[in-house]
Design an enzyme around this catalytic site. Structure first.
Site, PDB file in Angstrom:
ATOM      1  N   PRO A 112       1.008  -1.341  -0.167  1.00  0.00           N
ATOM      2  CG  PRO A 112      -0.262  -0.772   1.941  1.00  0.00           C
ATOM      3  CD  PRO A 112       0.806  -1.972   0.908  1.00  0.00           C
ATOM      4  CB  CYS A 113       3.159   2.794  -2.262  1.00  0.00           C
ATOM      5  SG  CYS A 113       2.397   3.008  -3.512  1.00  0.00           S
TER       6      CYS A 113
END
Lengths: 259, 181
Positions: free
Chosen positions: A162-163
């Site tokens: 989850p950047c």
């Protein structure tokens, strides 16, 4: 009779099925398969091999994905008829739960620093937004803020790792490989109230505290969200919070270093 | 330069991932033909061969360059193949193969097996042989390995392998004679 048999046996040659080499090379991870699958926001392109999912990108057409795969992974990639059912289920599960779970990702081509960044951000809960500086601090590399940003930009498996949960220090979502709008959409999907967040950013508020326990958090922290509106107090900086006698939350660790 | 059977071991030692596709190309026809005579169906043969190559790759990654360079590739592949065939015969029922576990079940429309009736017939006949006799006959006469190579693969003395082959061929002859009577 025996020589007749052995003659016949010697002539029992047949070609291997054409898909053999491809499947073998994909299972060993020498090359990748890729195919589209549908998700909440249209089409998601996925590549994978025996080590796991190697590259992911939303988009209508295969060409941008192939370019992206070439840049980030660099292996040969072959079109598959579709994403195998089990893998598709695992990817959907990861997207809806916001956590990798049992889904495997192939990060063999990722360097040690980027790997450290990608591992660190996997601990950010769905619907919460941290900052590049927070990630750098968490890794014990407080000055590597820009390097963290570029490592996240090069994330081969966005959405899955989850950047999108990492933004700029002013509390806004910042840039995203697929545009800030997609980043906001993903966070909103995970339950983050984007309108409220925008309001805080506009006012310069970066942290939220509770008058009851004098603890301050990132506004998206699960603890901050549970503070009753009448008990909320907003801060523009760490100093402002600590000057007011507040200490950092041990869950979202807004000061960056792990407790 | 494309590696040949003579240079593939050295190529695998130099650059495994570059050379490995050539290993598959060089041996897939021979492996598929031989394996097909040791398993019940075309799709079993396909699955088994994929697993053989996967196991081969996994072994190679664990080895140093010297060990790869000095490898006798052909007998080594056949050692993996005979073990894989035997293990598949032991496990009852259809279980997902290693390759399927790693990259998913194959789309049935992806590969349309071309029926090779002669091969199918021989596979049925060979299935009536004992495992050691069938393995020895296939390795000797379908694949064309030497007795000493087979002995090393099946880990039996050369004399025993010769006897296995003899018994196997005798049984096949009896079967063919019964049919033609």
């Amino acid at each position: 009779m025996t020589s007749l048999i052995t003659n016949q046996l010697e002539n029992l040659q047949t070609d291997a099925p054409p898909a053999t080499i491809e499947r073998v090379l994909v299972s060993t991870g020498v090359i990748d398969y890729f195919a589209p699958m549908s998700w909440k926001h249209g089409t998601l392109w996925v590549s994978w091999n025996g080590h796991g999912v190697s590259c992911v990108a939303p988009g209508d057409d295969p060409e941008p994905f192939i370019d992206r795969h070439a840049a980030k992974v660099g292996r040969h990639v072959a079109r598959s008829r579709g994403v195998p059912l089990r893998l598709r289920d695992l990817i959907s599960q990861t997207i809806s739960s916001g956590r990798l779970g049992t889904l495997r990702v192939d990060l063999r081509g990722v360097g040690p620093f980027q790997l450290d960044v990608l591992t660190t951000i996997q601990d950010i809960p769905p619907g919460e937004l941290r900052t590049y500086a927070w990630v750098a601090e968490h890794m014990g590399r407080p000055r590597a803020v820009r390097a963290v940003g570029s490592a996240l930009n090069r994330n081969p498996v966005p959405i899955l790792i989850p950047c999108h949960r990492v933004g700029t220090s002013d509390g806004s979502v910042g840039n995203y490989a697929f545009g800030a709008t997609m980043k906001r959409t993903l966070l909103a999907d995970e339950g983050l109230d984007m309108q409220t967040l925008d309001g805080y950013v506009a006012a310069g508020f970066r942290f939220m505290g509770s008058v009851n326990n004098t603890v301050y958090c990132f506004p998206s922290c699960v603890r901050a969200r549970s503070i009753h509106p009448t008990n909320r107090v907003m801060f523009k900086s760490h100093d402002a919070a600590s000057d007011a006698g507040y200490r950092p939350c041990t869950v979202c660790t807004p000061h960056g270093s792990p407790s | 330069m494309t590696p040949t059977r003579n240079t593939i071991a050295q190529a695998l030692a130099t650059d495994l991932d570059r050379a490995f596709p050539h290993l598959v190309t060089l041996y897939q026809r021979e492996l598929f033909s031989g394996i097909r005579t040791m398993v019940p169906s075309h799709s079993d043969a396909e699955d088994t061969m994929q697993d053989v190559f996967l196991k081969a790759y996994q072994s190679l990654t664990g080895w140093g360059n010297e060990r790869r360079a000095s490898l006798s590739v052909r007998p080594w592949l056949w050692m993996i193949a005979t073990n894989t065939c035997r293990n598949r015969a032991r496990t009852k029922g259809r279980r997902p193969t290693e390759v399927e576990l790693l990259i998913g079940v194959q789309d049935p429309t992806e590969s349309q097996p071309e029926p090779n009736l002669e091969l199918d017939e021989w596979a049925d006949r060979l299935a009536a042989l004992t495992m050691p006799a069938r393995t020895a006959v296939v390795l000797r006469h379908v694949v064309g390995l030497r007795i000493d190579e087979i002995a090393e693969i099946v880990k039996r003395p050369e004399g025993t392998v010769k006897a296995d082959i003899h018994r196997g061929l005798k049984k096949l002859r009896t079967m063919l004679e019964e049919v033609s009577l």
